[in-house]
Design an enzyme around this catalytic site. Structure first.
Site: not given
Length: 344
Positions: A157, A278, A308
């Site tokens: 991320s 996502d 995600h």
């Protein structure tokens, strides 16, 4: 400084009350925890080593926004250690048990002057935050047990954004390869910070830079598919739960653009994985990296319908597929490049 609040009756770890040493042994790894001193503040760091396997390479892991290296993120670390990798991870400045204002990554120069006056030290700017983690990673990377082994950077991320900055800050050939899990290089339109908000707060000459005043757009709900895992993640006492800070959103948007403009400078082997559903980091983050990077050895995996958080937040069957793909990729690169020692 770091802070954490433990609710009464909440187990100290996601697995419950089992002592840490006993839990890690049951997982086939040893765990070390320490603080690493840097000019920008103290980093909380962890190491994960396989109990019964020879170390064949090292992996340096960076978590995402608002998270830390403990709680569920360490399950990724444990998986890699079980495959024979020495894993090192650090809480980013402003996260977990490391120093810094919680989740502040601002870079406005006027803001920095004001914040230093009010707080003493801000520890802001994502480039500096990445450099601080990199100083710990290089310390381990160049240490005697590991300097001759293949070495990989891993970022999840926003940690993928920080990892890419670390790669750009590193000497050539320092890293054998890069692994990105749903990296944040392109912000989805609904998640983008309002230019009007940023402009209005900017009129306050940086005094609003640390304000937790930006809409959070329910990021956690867009990241975690499995409702039971969402409950576990939400119970992390070190997870940041406030709204995004003004300077943080400005800095993330700025650095995302910087990375997009410099994809072609990536020459190291890499694997990037992303879910097509996502809602936090655009799948185009991975697609554009794959298309524009100059690397001769590059791999892209897209997972239909996944959210995600591919490893921590998907149902086990989905998460296991992602982990299996990562293992296949890194094992193959160690075999392919293992005999080529990095130029230290």
């Amino acid at each position: 400084m770091s802070s954490e609040t433990q609710q009464p009756g909440t187990p100290p770890n996601f697995w419950g009350d089992m002592p840490e040493k006993e839990y890690y042994a049951s997982q086939g790894v040893t765990n070390t925890q320490s603080y690493f001193e840097t000019p920008n503040g103290k980093l909380f760091t962890q190491g994960f080593l396989p109990l019964d396997k020879k170390v064949k390479a090292t992996v340096y892991m960076t978590h995402g926004y608002g998270s830390d290296t403990g709680w569920l993120f360490q399950k990724i670390c444990i998986s890699f250690a079980n495959w024979g990798y020495a894993v090192f991870a650090a809480d980013l400045l402003g996260h977990g048990r490391s120093d810094g204002i919680r989740c502040y990554m601002g870079s406005n120069s006027i803001a920095q002057d004001n914040i230093r006056y009010m707080w003493g030290s801000s520890h802001g700017d994502l480039d500096k935050i990445a450099a601080t983690s990199l100083s710990f990673f290089k310390h381990e990377r160049l240490s005697e047990p590991y300097k001759g082994l293949p070495a990989f950077l891993f970022g999840e991320s926003m940690g993928g954004l920080a990892t890419m900055l670390m790669y750009f800050q590193s000497e050539p050939n320092m890293w054998t390869g890069l692994i990105f899990s749903a990296p944040l290089f392109v912000i989805p339109e609904p998640m983008k910070p309002s230019k009007v908000h940023l402009f209005m707060y900017g009129l306050l000459f940086g005094l609003a830079d640390t304000w937790a005043a930006m809409p959070d757009n329910k990021m956690v709900g867009k990241a975690i598919k499995d409702p039971e895992k969402l409950k576990i993640i939400a119970s992390n006492p070190r997870r940041y739960t406030g709204k995004p800070r003004v300077g943080t959103m400005r800095e993330i948007a700025r650095m995302c653009q910087y990375i997009q403009d410099n994809f072609s400078k990536v020459t190291a082997p890499f694997l990037t994985v992303h879910g097509t559903a996502d809602g936090v980091a655009c799948p185009t983050s991975s697609q554009l990296l794959f298309e524009k990077a100059s690397s001769e050895d590059k791999s892209l995996k897209m997972y239909e319908g996944m959210y995600h958080s591919l490893i921590q937040g998907e149902p086990d069957a989905n998460a296991n597929l992602v982990v299996k793909d990562m293992r296949g990729w890194i094992d193959e690169r160690v075999e392919r490049y293992g005999s080529k020692k990095s130029d230290d």
